[in-house]
Design a protein around this motif. Structure first.
Motif, PDB file in Angstrom:
ATOM      1  N   ILE A 139       0.855  -1.177   0.000  1.00  0.00           N
ATOM      2  CA  ILE A 139       0.000   0.000   0.000  1.00  0.00           C
ATOM      3  C   ILE A 139       0.888   1.224   0.000  1.00  0.00           C
ATOM      4  O   ILE A 139       1.777   1.344   0.834  1.00  0.00           O
ATOM      5  N   ALA A 140       0.645   2.133  -0.920  1.00  0.00           N
ATOM      6  CA  ALA A 140       1.476   3.325  -1.004  1.00  0.00           C
ATOM      7  C   ALA A 140       0.884   4.445  -0.173  1.00  0.00           C
ATOM      8  O   ALA A 140      -0.305   4.486   0.085  1.00  0.00           O
ATOM      9  N   GLY A 141       1.734   5.372   0.231  1.00  0.00           N
ATOM     10  CA  GLY A 141       1.251   6.524   0.982  1.00  0.00           C
ATOM     11  C   GLY A 141       2.295   6.989   1.966  1.00  0.00           C
ATOM     12  O   GLY A 141       3.106   6.196   2.435  1.00  0.00           O
ATOM     13  N   PRO A 142       2.286   8.275   2.313  1.00  0.00           N
ATOM     14  CA  PRO A 142       3.303   8.813   3.199  1.00  0.00           C
ATOM     15  C   PRO A 142       3.240   8.269   4.617  1.00  0.00           C
ATOM     16  O   PRO A 142       4.227   8.325   5.350  1.00  0.00           O
ATOM     17  N   SER A 143       2.082   7.756   5.037  1.00  0.00           N
ATOM     18  CA  SER A 143       1.959   7.254   6.403  1.00  0.00           C
ATOM     19  C   SER A 143       2.182   5.747   6.490  1.00  0.00           C
ATOM     20  O   SER A 143       2.030   5.163   7.555  1.00  0.00           O
ATOM     21  N   ILE A 144       2.539   5.113   5.364  1.00  0.00           N
ATOM     22  CA  ILE A 144       2.672   3.663   5.329  1.00  0.00           C
ATOM     23  C   ILE A 144       4.121   3.241   5.539  1.00  0.00           C
ATOM     24  O   ILE A 144       5.035   3.743   4.886  1.00  0.00           O
ATOM     25  N   VAL A 145       4.327   2.304   6.457  1.00  0.00           N
ATOM     26  CA  VAL A 145       5.628   1.682   6.682  1.00  0.00           C
ATOM     27  C   VAL A 145       5.507   0.223   6.278  1.00  0.00           C
ATOM     28  O   VAL A 145       4.569  -0.464   6.705  1.00  0.00           O
ATOM     29  N   TYR A 160      -1.717  -4.366   7.469  1.00  0.00           N
ATOM     30  CA  TYR A 160      -2.310  -4.985   6.295  1.00  0.00           C
ATOM     31  C   TYR A 160      -1.338  -5.957   5.648  1.00  0.00           C
ATOM     32  O   TYR A 160      -0.127  -5.721   5.619  1.00  0.00           O
ATOM     33  N   HIS A 161      -1.909  -7.057   5.137  1.00  0.00           N
ATOM     34  CA  HIS A 161      -1.141  -8.034   4.362  1.00  0.00           C
ATOM     35  C   HIS A 161      -1.828  -8.195   3.027  1.00  0.00           C
ATOM     36  O   HIS A 161      -2.996  -8.603   2.969  1.00  0.00           O
ATOM     37  N   GLN A 162      -1.135  -7.829   1.962  1.00  0.00           N
ATOM     38  CA  GLN A 162      -1.688  -7.879   0.609  1.00  0.00           C
ATOM     39  C   GLN A 162      -3.013  -7.107   0.528  1.00  0.00           C
ATOM     40  O   GLN A 162      -3.976  -7.557  -0.089  1.00  0.00           O
ATOM     41  N   GLY A 163      -3.050  -5.945   1.162  1.00  0.00           N
ATOM     42  CA  GLY A 163      -4.210  -5.083   1.088  1.00  0.00           C
ATOM     43  C   GLY A 163      -5.341  -5.440   2.028  1.00  0.00           C
ATOM     44  O   GLY A 163      -6.324  -4.709   2.110  1.00  0.00           O
ATOM     45  N   GLN A 164      -5.219  -6.544   2.746  1.00  0.00           N
ATOM     46  CA  GLN A 164      -6.264  -6.972   3.669  1.00  0.00           C
ATOM     47  C   GLN A 164      -5.807  -6.734   5.106  1.00  0.00           C
ATOM     48  O   GLN A 164      -4.650  -6.951   5.448  1.00  0.00           O
TER      49      GLN A 164
END
Length: 242
Positions: A139-145, A160-164
């Protein structure tokens, strides 16, 4: 906030329901294990307060069956059983906090609010894995690690794992957040205890090991390992490709 109160003592049940209701909680009281499971499944609450000594199904059986059924709401065990062994049993069955009787109402409410906040952060349907959000292996985004195939949304607190969304209890979430903030670096058990059991002076540091054990199994499909370093603590690392 909606609260399921499971307590077989009629006087205690009425007193708690009345006191918490005055403080703004929506309390659904029930008196036995079968009734508790039925109400929990029919309308999942924000938080569950669960006595251990219940007629029919005892509190531990209720908790084990609820977790097996996929009911992941945070649970605070409230009981007169005060030994460390009983606390560990409760935590191992899937409880998120433990408060022995007698207790202070202000402390109970503070712990319930903390559990409610953590539960909301890790609830399905929130964060980047919610309907309409981007899905995929990451998942992309500035708050995502991201680490391996595991993504952490720092804004919502969810993983999240694979978007879930990864189904975690509030204590598992707190531990994983602490380690994910510094992947590849060891964190001592004592420091993790402070993050996972804040203000819990009646719980032993060994309780962290129970949370680690449960979390390690949930991380297995994500390509992330929760590693124990003897004498140093725990760290997260991405698994080597097969």
């Amino acid at each position: 906030m909606n609260l399921l109160l499971v307590e077989d003592d009629a006087s205690m049940r009425a007193t708690l329901a009345r006191a918490l209701g005055r403080r703004g909680w929506q309390v659904r009281p029930c008196e036995d294990g079968e009734q508790a499971l039925a109400q929990w499944q029919a309308a999942p609450p924000d938080v569950v307060v669960l006595d251990l000594s219940l007629p029919g199904l005892d509190g531990l059986q209720v908790l084990e069956r609820a977790r097996a059924a996929g009911l992941a709401q945070p649970v605070l065990i409230l009981t007169a059983r005060g030994t460390v062994g009983d606390r560990i049993l409760g935590l191992n069955a899937g409880a998120d906090d433990y408060l022995p009787k007698p207790f202070d109402l202000d402390e109970l409410e503070a712990r319930l609010k903390a559990l409610g906040r953590r539960g909301a952060a890790s609830a399905p349907g929130t964060g980047p894995g919610a309907p309409g959000a981007t899905t995929g292996s990451s998942i992309a985004g500035p708050s995502i690690v991201s680490l391996g195939a595991l993504d952490w949304d720092r804004d919502s607190g969810a993983f999240y794992h694979q978007g879930q969304v990864l189904e975690l209890t509030p204590r598992e979430t707190a531990l994983l957040q602490a380690l994910m903030a510094r992947p590849g670096q060891a964190m001592a058990k004592e420091r993790l205890f402070e993050r996972v059991f804040p203000g819990a002076s009646d719980v032993q540091h060994e309780a962290v090991e129970v949370v680690v054990y449960r979390l390690r199994k949930k991380l297995a499909p994500t390509g992330v390992e929760l590693v124990t370093l003897r004498g140093l603590g725990y760290l997260l690392k991405a698994s080597a490709p097969a």
